[in-house]
Design an enzyme around this catalytic site. Structure first.
Site, PDB file in Angstrom:
ATOM      1  N   SER A 275       0.849  -1.191   0.000  1.00  0.00           N
ATOM      2  CA  SER A 275       0.000   0.000   0.000  1.00  0.00           C
ATOM      3  C   SER A 275       0.885   1.242   0.000  1.00  0.00           C
ATOM      4  CB  SER A 275      -0.897   0.016   1.236  1.00  0.00           C
ATOM      5  OG  SER A 275      -0.139   0.317   2.399  1.00  0.00           O
ATOM      6  N   ASP A 276       0.291   2.389  -0.342  1.00  0.00           N
ATOM      7  CA  ASP A 276       1.010   3.632  -0.109  1.00  0.00           C
ATOM      8  C   ASP A 276       0.845   4.004   1.358  1.00  0.00           C
ATOM      9  OD1 ASP A 276       2.504   5.940  -0.541  1.00  0.00           O
ATOM     10  OD2 ASP A 276       1.457   6.461  -2.382  1.00  0.00           O
ATOM     11  N   TRP A 277       1.535   5.027   1.780  1.00  0.00           N
ATOM     12  CA  TRP A 277       1.608   5.420   3.187  1.00  0.00           C
ATOM     13  C   TRP A 277       0.198   5.656   3.748  1.00  0.00           C
ATOM     14  CZ3 TRP A 277       6.293   6.740   5.974  1.00  0.00           C
ATOM     15  CH2 TRP A 277       6.080   7.276   7.244  1.00  0.00           C
ATOM     16  N   CYS A 278      -0.254   4.737   4.597  1.00  0.00           N
ATOM     17  CA  CYS A 278      -1.567   4.824   5.252  1.00  0.00           C
ATOM     18  C   CYS A 278      -2.737   4.832   4.271  1.00  0.00           C
ATOM     19  CB  CYS A 278      -1.656   6.051   6.163  1.00  0.00           C
ATOM     20  SG  CYS A 278      -0.651   5.922   7.653  1.00  0.00           S
TER      21      CYS A 278
END
Length: 742
Positions: A275-278
């Protein structure tokens, strides 16, 4: 676990796996290691943390098998952290260490948008290999690049990190980046895992506002936004990152159609998805997930193998598995994907960096590569005869970007050292250019500066010189992630500075150093020449002087359309024609007569105030050489879908200066089952031609490359008439036609 015990266990695992018929050594290793893992250790592999907690806390989690990857670690601590994983955890599984190495590690290249302007896959591959070599030296094994988002809105700050507006160019250069990062073998000491991002459509964010929604129908998704990603996967990309945006109401980190149907089933991708950050937990803000437990369920089932930072997997997957809301098979496949890349990186055998060897960081070869990249990435947009400069002239060096070592590095340059940046002013003080007489007067301290009190001093300095070079643009912080703008004119008092310099009557060269295509039409009357540089990196200053003084000949071409004003966005070369395409003759707004009848202007597709054309088209770029195209020839005027069309043309250098031309091949499908773009790039070549000489450029165009997804969502070549061009940009060139038969 002690290292010796780890080796014995690995051998036992391999021996135990010999009974698995048809399995590779890699498969046997991974499956047998997986069989030894508890559920908690498996989920730990799916958890990536940033190094923003106390070291003791991080080590405790690693020992417990709760972390599979880390990012943002001080390189000095990487081996210490890795030792904790390999020698102190139960199974000794090494970490994969990630870092944002977007356009160089220590030796910084031009931003990706600049690298795209080179139209040079070999250079792009060399640049990313340089970055991988420096990074792996310090124990970094994974980078979050290349970014392959098709970007057609210069308001979006992350256009700086993109490879431009065209799927073909982005695909060719994205594949080159993957090859450069990953080398011949991921386990080599000069290779790191690439991560293609952001999957998918992020560059179409509504209004150019970062993280915003996109609305891309599947036909457009498959014909424009997905092809660069597919090329990168075919080039062997080890990992892939989901995007922040939702498309058509479905956030990318919960989109099983993208992550399973397309990525796994159609493309057969066998790396892992992060995933991307959060971006997973942000599905709650989207309104797509009810709570953090729901986030973990949705993303795991959709196909996100590793969670970056937000930790919903660690918190909730054990219970979700127990409740049979996430099948154990989903967990095992995710961990298998992650272990596969760790295995290919050679981390089980060589988990540590190799200190003591001769460092490659800032070595001469890398500095030469960075300088070459900055040269090829610069685009000459205008030249009324003032360039190249004569070395006997006295030059006035003006503007806030003439000596901005931090900002010259551009966005996503976490590890670049501004003290190593060669700015244009610093380049003038080098041995190579110490003979140039110059007067320096910045006029503005930084790009946003509105204080004009020094302008009289600037004009006085310019009057004492033969020519003025005005360095304008934008600071690094004004582009990149979360740095969208609604106004993309030169910011602060830079336009006023340019006018003040021009008022002296001296020739003016405008050098732009920026992270996006700015709207500079209003500034062009005050510059006799314009050299555009997308934040050119460590060696940018020397490269700029090389170009201004003719030691190098500009060859860069625009990877994005430059609009006249922001209201024209989105504007890109490969648009559909509409039922009422604009005509060549358009009545200017000022010339519209009073009380003109409603239909007097022709009722076609254009703006009354800014017309139909951009300021500069895709593929545009001038040279000190003059190139003439001729003798366009096709191997056949009638081909089938199984054929390859050979296209040749002659390019003559009619000048007295050796130069490199980027020849571009475009096609148009005149009639299709859906509307087809007015032009599509299908090839490009950099051709070096000596003064007065000619070269033949040859393109091999497989007719299969003309395939597209139609209404039935099947990719195929449709029979019919096609136009074809070879030329210097998307608006000019020699034209021919051919027919594709059934």
């Amino acid at each position: 676990m002690k290292k010796g015990l780890f080796v014995i266990c690995v051998a036992a695992l391999l021996t135990a796996g010999c009974k698995q018929t048809g399995a590779t050594e890699e498969d046997r290793f991974i499956d047998n290691l997986l069989s030894q893992m508890t559920l908690e250790e498996k989920i730990g592999q799916m958890n990536q943390l940033s190094f923003d907690q106390p070291l003791d806390s991080i080590k405790a989690k690693i020992r417990a098998g709760e972390i599979g990857s880390m990012l943002n670690i001080d390189p000095k601590l990487i081996d210490e952290i890795q030792k904790t994983a390999v020698e102190e955890s139960r199974l000794g599984i090494p970490l994969i260490i990630g870092r944002d190495i977007i356009h160089g590690y220590k030796t910084v290249l031009p931003i990706p948008l600049g690298m795209a302007a080179s139209f040079d896959p070999q250079l792009v591959e060399a640049g990313t290999h340089m970055a991988a070599t420096e990074a792996r030296e310090e124990g970094i094994t994974w980078t979050f690049a290349p970014m392959l988002d098709i970007s057609r809105d210069a308001r979006w700050g992350r256009i700086a990190e993109s490879l431009g507006e065209d799927p073909y160019l982005a695909g060719e250069l994205g594949a080159a980046m993957v090859r450069g990062f990953q080398g011949e073998h991921l386990s080599d000491s000069d290779a790191i895992a690439a991560c293609v991002k952001h999957f998918v459509g992020y560059g179409a964010a509504e209004g150019g506002r970062d993280y915003n929604s996109t609305y891309i129908p599947e036909i457009l998704l498959r014909n424009v936004y997905l092809p660069p990603f597919q090329k990168a996967i075919e080039a062997g990309a080890a990992t892939l990152m989901t995007s922040f945006n939702d498309n058509n109401g479905i956030p990318a980190s919960g989109n099983d159609f993208l992550l399973r149907t397309i990525l796994r089933d159609e493309w057969k991708f066998d790396g892992f998805v992060v995933s991307d950050w959060c971006s997973m937990s942000e599905m709650m803000s989207h309104g797509f997930a009810a709570d953090r437990k729901d986030v973990a369920r949705i993303s795991a089932n959709a196909g996100v193998d590793m969670e970056m930072v937000s930790q919903t997997y660690i918190e909730h997957l054990p219970q979700l598995v127990a409740e049979k809301k996430v099948p154990m098979e989903v967990i095992d496949n995710a961990v298998r994907n992650i272990l596969r890349i760790k295995y290919r990186l050679g981390l089980f055998e060589n988990p540590y960096s190799k200190p003591g060897k001769t460092s490659t960081i800032y070595c001469d070869d890398h500095l030469k590569t960075a300088r070459r990249a900055a040269v090829e990435s610069a685009v000459l947009l205008k030249n009324d005869g003032v360039l190249p400069l004569k070395e006997g002239q006295t030059v006035a060096i003006i503007g806030p970007m003439a000596n901005a070592p931090h900002d010259q590095l551009g966005t996503w340059s976490f590890d670049g050292d501004k003290n190593r940046t060669v700015t244009p002013l610093k380049a003038l003080q080098s041995d190579e250019y110490k003979g140039i007489k110059y007067i320096y007067e910045a006029g503005l301290d930084y790009s946003r500066d509105t204080d004009t009190s020094d302008f009289e001093r600037v004009k006085s300095a310019v009057r004492r010189a033969d020519v003025a070079i005005v360095f304008v643009g934008e600071e690094a912080i004004l582009s990149g992630e979360a740095h969208s703008l609604s106004n993309i004119n030169l910011i602060g008092a830079q336009s006023e500075l340019l006018k003040a310099v021009k008022s002296t009557g001296k020739p003016v060269v405008m050098v732009v150093i920026a992270g996006r295509p700015l709207t500079i039409e209003r500034d062009l009357p005050y510059a006799d020449a314009v050299l555009y540089n997308f934040h050119p990196g460590t060696m940018g200053g020397l490269a700029i002087l090389d170009l201004l003084y003719g030691r190098e000949n500009p060859s860069g071409k625009l990877p994005v359309t430059f609009v006249r004003e922001v209201g024209q966005i989105p504007m890109y070369y490969s648009h559909n024609n509409t039922g009422r395409p604009a005509q060549d003759q358009i009545t200017p707004l000022k010339d519209i007569p009073l009380e003109a009848p409603q239909t007097s202007l022709g009722n076609t597709s254009f703006y009354l105030d800014s017309g139909k054309d951009p300021l500069y088209v895709f593929g545009y770029g001038l040279s000190y050489s003059t190139f003439e195209y001729g003798n366009l020839n096709l191997s056949s005027n009638e081909v089938s879908a199984a054929d390859t069309l050979t296209v040749t043309a002659t390019i003559k250098n009619n000048s007295t200066t050796d130069g490199t031309e980027v020849a571009q091949l475009y096609v148009r499908d005149l009639v299709g089952s859906i509307d087809r773009p007015v032009k599509e790039l299908k090839g490009f070549q950099r051709i070096f031609i000596k003064a007065g000489e000619s070269q033949t450029v040859t393109f091999k165009l497989p007719v299969s490359e003309l395939a597209f997804y139609g209404r039935d969502l099947k990719k195929k070549v449709e029979a019919g008439q096609f136009d074809l061009w070879i030329g210097p940009n998307s608006a000019e060139g020699l034209k021919a036609s051919f027919t594709v038969t059934e």
